[in-house]
Motif scaffolding. Structure first.
Motif, PDB file in Angstrom:
ATOM      1  N   HIS A   1       2.782  -9.736  -1.779  1.00 11.13           N
ATOM      2  CA  HIS A   1       3.413  -8.913  -1.066  1.00 11.13           C
ATOM      3  C   HIS A   1       2.400  -9.371   0.440  1.00 11.13           C
TER       4      HIS A   1
ATOM      5  N   ASP B   1       0.509  -1.872  -1.044  1.00  9.57           N
ATOM      6  CA  ASP B   1       0.623  -2.714  -1.931  1.00  9.57           C
ATOM      7  C   ASP B   1      -1.090  -4.275  -2.609  1.00  9.57           C
TER       8      ASP B   1
ATOM      9  N   GLU C   1      -4.738   0.808  -2.443  1.00  7.20           N
ATOM     10  CA  GLU C   1      -2.879   0.624  -3.279  1.00  7.20           C
ATOM     11  C   GLU C   1      -2.493   2.464  -2.005  1.00  7.20           C
TER      12      GLU C   1
ATOM     13  N   SER D   1       1.599  -6.873   3.852  1.00  9.32           N
ATOM     14  CA  SER D   1       1.733  -5.716   3.878  1.00  9.32           C
ATOM     15  C   SER D   1       1.620  -5.205   5.077  1.00  9.32           C
TER      16      SER D   1
END
Length: 167
Positions: A144, A90, A113, A147
């Motif tokens: 996000h 994220d 990612e 995360s």
């Protein structure tokens, strides 16, 4: 003609100056020998897919700049090499920094990612060798929140890590 043969000094093996470099040892909910200044960010141990050993450190950054650090006995007039192995999704971001004589400098943030172990490196010259150490900075990605990011290994020395480190 006679030739003198000079024997080269054997190269000294690279030595990691950090203690608990794989975040294996814990006490009171924190990795031993590491300092964490963020009281609101969750931090803990994770044993799923460890990079080395039995566990990783995981945390959920909730601010724009969360720092985990370890101080070392400084080595004047040398160059420090720092390397961390991290993973996340994220777009959670990580960077490594080096503290020299009480002055912090960081490399660029890297957005994570694909949840694959990723190496981040940086180097910096030392001066007086006072108040030196490694800094690991993480921040949440926009959109996000919370995360997790995982830290598997950290290197800090006056030599780069061996080519096969940490595996």
């Amino acid at each position: 003609p006679s030739h003198d043969i000079l024997e080269a000094e054997p190269a000294s093996p690279a030595e990691n100056l950090l203690l608990n470099q794989f975040f294996e040892d814990w006490d009171s909910g924190l990795p031993v020998n590491w300092v964490w200044h963020e009281t609101l960010t969750r931090l803990g141990q994770d044993n799923a897919d460890p990079l080395i050993g039995q566990r990783n450190l995981w945390l959920r950054p909730i601010r724009s700049h969360n720092v985990l650090r370890q101080a070392i006995t400084g080595i004047p007039n040398s160059k420090y090499y720092a390397e961390i192995w991290v993973k996340g999704t994220d777009g959670v971001m990580a960077r490594v920094g080096i503290r020299v004589d009480g002055n912090n400098r960081y490399g660029e943030y890297l957005a994570l990612e694909n949840n694959e172990w990723t190496k981040i490196t940086w180097s910096r010259d030392s001066l007086n060798g006072e108040d030196d150490g490694i800094l690991i900075s993480v921040k949440e990605s926009v959109g996000h929140h919370r995360s997790p990011i995982y830290l598997g290994a950290a290197w800090f020395s006056t030599t780069p890590p061996p080519q096969n480190w940490p595996r």
